[in-house]
Design an enzyme around this catalytic site. Structure first.
Site, short mmCIF file in Angstrom:
data_model
loop_
_atom_site.label_atom_id
_atom_site.label_comp_id
_atom_site.label_asym_id
_atom_site.label_seq_id
_atom_site.Cartn_x
_atom_site.Cartn_y
_atom_site.Cartn_z
N HIS A 1 0.85 -1.23 -0.23
CA HIS A 1 -0.05 -0.12 -0.01
C HIS A 1 0.83 1.19 0.08
O HIS A 1 1.21 1.74 0.93
CB HIS A 1 -1.02 0.13 1.17
N ASP B 1 1.92 8.65 -6.52
CA ASP B 1 1.83 10.01 -6.41
C ASP B 1 1.69 10.74 -5.07
O ASP B 1 1.58 12.06 -5.23
CB ASP B 1 0.44 10.33 -7.39
N HIS C 1 -9.75 1.50 -0.77
CA HIS C 1 -9.51 2.13 0.44
C HIS C 1 -11.02 2.02 1.18
O HIS C 1 -11.87 2.60 0.62
CB HIS C 1 -9.31 3.66 0.03
N HIS D 1 1.52 4.52 -2.48
CA HIS D 1 1.27 5.47 -3.60
C HIS D 1 2.23 6.23 -4.04
O HIS D 1 3.09 7.00 -3.81
CB HIS D 1 0.16 6.99 -2.75
N GLU E 1 -11.60 4.07 6.47
CA GLU E 1 -10.25 4.64 7.11
C GLU E 1 -11.17 6.08 7.60
O GLU E 1 -10.93 6.30 8.65
CB GLU E 1 -9.36 5.17 5.95
#
Length: 337
Positions: free
Chosen positions: A12, A16, A197, A14, A200
């Site tokens: 997990h 970006d 996702h 990212h 969260e």
């Protein structure tokens, strides 16, 4: 602690959300983009978390300067390449890098399909130059709505053989997963894995939606699963994994303190939960910090930390043969070190 006999993974992470501050500065100058500061030390507080943010959306704003400087497809290619180098420098043997082509394209109206190709080119070049196994996960940024997500999905599907999975990220409260059922059906029809996702910013009902409506095999963050024992039992029995990001959950104020993080309970419940970074450049941490600092503060024993490390490969989106090859490669590499 990290067990050096096992592959070290980050599933997990990212792409970006891991754009170097130095690169933001250089690309800003290259494309004449006004930045909030003109030197690295002054820029850092604008692009990196220096104190816990009040919520997820405030945290995500820290990512915006990284994509604001992506003034061309070459810039996208560059940051993808640097992500592979960062993964190698972090000691990762395997990483799944996820990215939102719409988010990367929007500031300078780049072609979304071109962004996907540029990221793939950068990852390919980086994988050639650095000894880390990298796979790509496409993200749909739910914050921009279902139509933008379809554009994003179409661009990703044009390179379907170079993408292993589809994810949904962004404003979980404003754009629930049920709005994206047709998008994920297209992804499953393409043979992709699914991670979402969920849990969260929203409650366990968001995780149920991701599983029942979107076909999620893994859940990103998933912290609110802890308040639904029936959900945790279901995840343990079906092997649906949780991609835990300890420091990130503190910085977004999703969890108050590490000693209250539910990862330890997920592991003891039998859920295949893992340890990951999330957005390392924005957070100012790397995977070693999560294992050596965050995990002990979250109450994990050495045995539980090792189990989370094992889970990272066990639920990775690669074949069983590839997993075994990676295990053997790591043992050979460690033996010759």
């Amino acid at each position: 602690m990290i067990d050096l006999r096992l592959p070290l993974t980050d599933i997990h992470r990212h792409l970006d959300g891991n754009i170097r501050a130095q690169s933001i500065l250089e690309l800003g100058r290259q494309y004449n983009i006004a930045l909030p500061a003109s030197d690295l030390d002054a820029l850092r507080p604008h692009v990196q978390v220096t104190k816990n943010e009040p919520d997820l959306l405030s945290f995500l704003q820290k990512l915006d300067w990284g994509v604001a400087v992506l003034g061309s497809l070459d810039a996208c290619r560059r940051v993808a390449y640097e992500n592979v180098e960062d993964a190698m420098n972090a000691g990762l043997d395997y990483a799944e890098l996820r990215f939102s082509p719409y988010y990367m394209a929007m500031n300078h109206k780049l072609p979304i399909a071109g962004v996907v190709e540029a990221v793939i080119d950068g990852i390919t070049a980086g994988s050639r130059d650095f000894d880390t196994d990298i796979r790509l996960i496409g993200i749909m940024s739910r914050t921009f709505g279902t139509e933008a997500c379809q554009q994003e999905l179409d661009a990703l599907l044009s390179q379907r053989d170079r993408i292993v999975a589809l994810d949904l990220a962004g404003d979980e409260l404003g754009y629930p997963g049920a709005q994206f059922t047709s998008h994920f059906q297209q992804a499953r029809d393409a043979g992709w894995h699914i991670t979402v996702h969920a849990g969260e910013a929203a409650g366990p009902e968001s995780i149920w939606q991701a599983i029942n409506h979107l076909g999620a095999e893994r859940i990103g963050h998933g912290v609110t699963a802890i308040i639904d024992p029936r959900l945790m039992t279901h995840m343990a029995e079906t092997g649906i994994g949780i991609e835990s990001c300890l420091t990130s959950n503190i910085q977004t104020s999703t969890v108050e303190t590490l000693d209250k993080h539910p990862l330890i309970h997920f592991l003891r419940y039998g859920i295949p939960a893992t340890i990951n970074t999330d957005d390392p450049a924005v957070q100012g941490i790397e995977i070693r910090h999560e294992y050596e600092v965050a995990a002990p503060l979250a109450g994990l024993t050495a045995v539980e930390t090792r189990k989370a490390q094992e889970n990272g490969l066990n639920i990775a989106f690669i074949s069983e043969q590839e997993k075994q090859q990676l295990r053997e490669k790591v043992l050979r590499k460690r033996a010759s070190a």
